[in-house]
Design a protein around this motif. Structure first.
Motif: not given
Length: 334
Positions: A61-62, A280-286, A295-298, A303-309
């Protein structure tokens, strides 16, 4: 025919025959091992299927990270992948230009370093403490009590901390009853990183204790007896016998923890996001969840999740190489 040519042919035929025999022997060995271990193999099949379905198949799905994915182009979201237009690296450019992304990265690394310093040594210390207890029943009870919170959900963990450290919690009410000002740690953004670290220690330290106790159980008692006969005290025995025995396990868990540096938690932070705010609480997963689901910007979230991986994989390889340089095996051998 020259003798040298005939000799070379005989050697080639002998080598070919030996290779064939080795291949047949290897085949028989595989069949023998399969018959011997078929029960264990069948037991692992459900786990393998779960990994394939939930960990490896979603990797496909990436592809939407390189598209402007719109699930409404078709009645079937899977078919919409083939109908969505390709945009190349546009989504990655948006991610790198977003200040919110870098804020989430900074929060993630700060929390990771804090948890590495405060959380990681605690299971080692608790394992050493429990291992020093002579009575087996006391050791079993202490281990069970520390391991129990591992089975609690994050909802229950946050609720317990709310009842203790919240504005209407036990500590705040007790202070007010004695004429002191109350407090509310659960809604204070300045101490949030220490709060989530304390929650993680309470929940998962018992799991680490089991791992280190298993490593300590493999240390022969003869080493301790010989060291005691040579005059080594408890601290010297711990420094020269116990800690070296734990070193391979510590290196392995450190490599895994470094590789998981960008996954400091999701549910734990999402549950407390409203109380302390996203700063204070925003991390990459959230951050990925908020942009992808809310926001449904899939494509952007993919892309952000792929960079993290990719960064997580790089950290695993670097940490494993460092373990090899220190003489440890790490996740895999050289």
């Amino acid at each position: 025919m020259p003798r040298s040519s005939a000799g070379e042919k005989r050697k080639a035929a002998a080598a070919h025959g030996a290779a064939g025999r080795r291949e047949r022997t290897r085949g028989r060995g595989l069949r023998t091992r399969f018959r011997r271990d078929r029960t264990l193999i069948l037991m692992t099949l459900p786990v393998v299927l779960l990994l394939l379905v939930f960990n490896y198949v979603p990797i496909l799905g990436n592809v939407v990270a390189f598209q402007d994915y719109d699930p409404y182009l078709s009645d079937n979201g899977f078919i919409a992948v083939f109908q969505s237009p390709w945009v190349g690296l546009e989504q990655f450019q948006r991610v790198f230009a977003d200040a919110g992304f870098w804020h989430a990265v900074r929060n993630t690394f700060v929390l990771f370093l804090l948890q590495l310093v405060l959380f990681f040594p605690i299971p080692i210390a608790l394992a050493l403490l429990i291992n020093s207890v002579i009575r087996p029943r006391v050791r079993a009870v202490a281990q069970a009590v520390m391991y129990l919170p591992h089975f609690f959900s994050w909802v229950l963990v946050v609720t317990v901390f709310q009842q203790i450290f919240g504005g209407a919690g036990v500590l705040a009410q007790t202070l007010r009853e004695h004429g002191h000002a109350g407090f509310d740690i659960m809604t204070d953004p300045s101490v949030f990183k220490y709060l989530v670290t304390a929650e993680m220690v309470w929940k998962d330290a018992g799991w680490g204790v089991i791992v280190f106790l298993a490593a300590l159980a493999a240390v022969p008692n003869d080493l301790y007896e010989a060291a005691a006969m040579d005059g080594a005290g408890r601290w010297r025995r711990m420094w020269h016998i116990t800690l070296p025995a734990l070193r391979p396990v510590i290196a392995l868990l450190l490599v895994l923890r470094v590789g998981d540096a960008l996954s400091v938690g999701f549910e734990q932070f999402l549950l407390q996001r409203q109380a302390v705010g996203p700063d204070a609480s925003e991390v990459l997963d959230t951050y990925v969840w908020w942009n992808g689901i809310r926001n449904q910007d899939f494509s952007y979230a993919a892309a952000a999740g792929l960079i993290k991986g990719v960064v997580g994989l790089t950290l695993v390889l670097v940490a494993n190489k460092a373990a090899h340089l220190m003489g440890e095996q790490g996740v895999y051998k050289k």
